[in-house]
Design a protein around this motif. Sequence first.
Motif, PDB file in Angstrom:
ATOM      1  N   ASN A 108       0.748  -1.159   0.110  1.00 28.52           N
ATOM      2  CA  ASN A 108       0.150   0.074   0.004  1.00 28.52           C
ATOM      3  C   ASN A 108       0.875   1.274   0.186  1.00 28.52           C
ATOM      4  N   ILE A 109       0.450   2.343  -0.865  1.00 24.34           N
ATOM      5  CA  ILE A 109       1.050   3.689  -0.743  1.00 24.34           C
ATOM      6  C   ILE A 109       0.512   4.573  -0.142  1.00 24.34           C
ATOM      7  N   ASN A 110       0.993   5.655   0.602  1.00 18.75           N
ATOM      8  CA  ASN A 110       0.526   6.743   0.926  1.00 18.75           C
ATOM      9  C   ASN A 110       1.453   7.904   0.887  1.00 18.75           C
ATOM     10  N   ILE A 111       0.843   8.915   0.288  1.00 24.51           N
ATOM     11  CA  ILE A 111       1.597  10.327  -0.072  1.00 24.51           C
ATOM     12  C   ILE A 111       1.939  10.827   1.320  1.00 24.51           C
ATOM     13  N   VAL A 112       3.141  11.020   1.566  1.00 22.92           N
ATOM     14  CA  VAL A 112       3.687  11.696   2.714  1.00 22.92           C
ATOM     15  C   VAL A 112       3.956  13.388   2.519  1.00 22.92           C
ATOM     16  N   SER A 113       4.327  13.828   1.438  1.00 23.55           N
ATOM     17  CA  SER A 113       4.437  15.180   1.157  1.00 23.55           C
ATOM     18  C   SER A 113       4.292  15.173  -0.322  1.00 23.55           C
ATOM     19  N   THR A 114       3.939  16.367  -0.695  1.00 26.90           N
ATOM     20  CA  THR A 114       3.574  16.727  -2.139  1.00 26.90           C
ATOM     21  C   THR A 114       4.432  18.276  -2.720  1.00 26.90           C
ATOM     22  N   GLY A 115       4.268  18.462  -3.921  1.00 26.27           N
ATOM     23  CA  GLY A 115       4.908  19.505  -4.384  1.00 26.27           C
ATOM     24  C   GLY A 115       6.357  19.552  -4.540  1.00 26.27           C
ATOM     25  N   HIS A 116       6.813  18.395  -4.838  1.00 26.83           N
ATOM     26  CA  HIS A 116       8.441  18.257  -4.990  1.00 26.83           C
ATOM     27  C   HIS A 116       8.712  18.507  -6.529  1.00 26.83           C
ATOM     28  N   ARG A 117      10.027  19.119  -6.666  1.00 23.21           N
ATOM     29  CA  ARG A 117      10.521  18.961  -8.238  1.00 23.21           C
ATOM     30  C   ARG A 117      11.397  17.690  -8.307  1.00 23.21           C
ATOM     31  N   ASN A 118      12.506  17.684  -7.532  1.00 18.03           N
ATOM     32  CA  ASN A 118      13.338  16.475  -7.649  1.00 18.03           C
ATOM     33  C   ASN A 118      14.006  16.244  -6.315  1.00 18.03           C
TER      34      ASN A 118
END
Length: 166
Positions: A116-126
Amino acid sequence: MFTQLAYGIKDIMIYNNKIYISYTDEIEQNCFNISLLEGKISNRDIINFKYFFKPNSCIKKDIEQNFSLHQSGGRIINIDNDNLLVSVGEFRSRLLAQNTESINGKIIKINKKNKNINIVSTGHRNPQGLLLEKETGYIYASEHGPKGGDEINIIMDKNKIPNFGW
């Protein structure tokens, strides 16, 4: 033109006699994303790898400036017996970092048992660097800016998915 140096292994992590490798995977012809392999380390000279994580989506390689294998992320860290974190870049497909349906431009947590996958943080470039500070539970993530402007992001609240704005 694209250089072969951008393809290949992005990170290696060993935990409990298992080795995990993140790499730039050609999911389908001219369409790429970060995948993870897993292999069991034994006393033999050969490690048989299998897919641990292979995304359903990929980013099409084109000759415009909407694709870059250098912006792929791929850092892996273990956070406990059941989970690991993986950074996934946006491959210069910038809108993916804000797309809630995409893993790209995110730091994701993958459960080792059920995947299972959960998003921990978003809005990243690299995002390239990841560190878990065990005492506080804070996650530190470093990422490369487009023309300098590199940053260190601190993920402090486990109950909220922070957006770092890319």
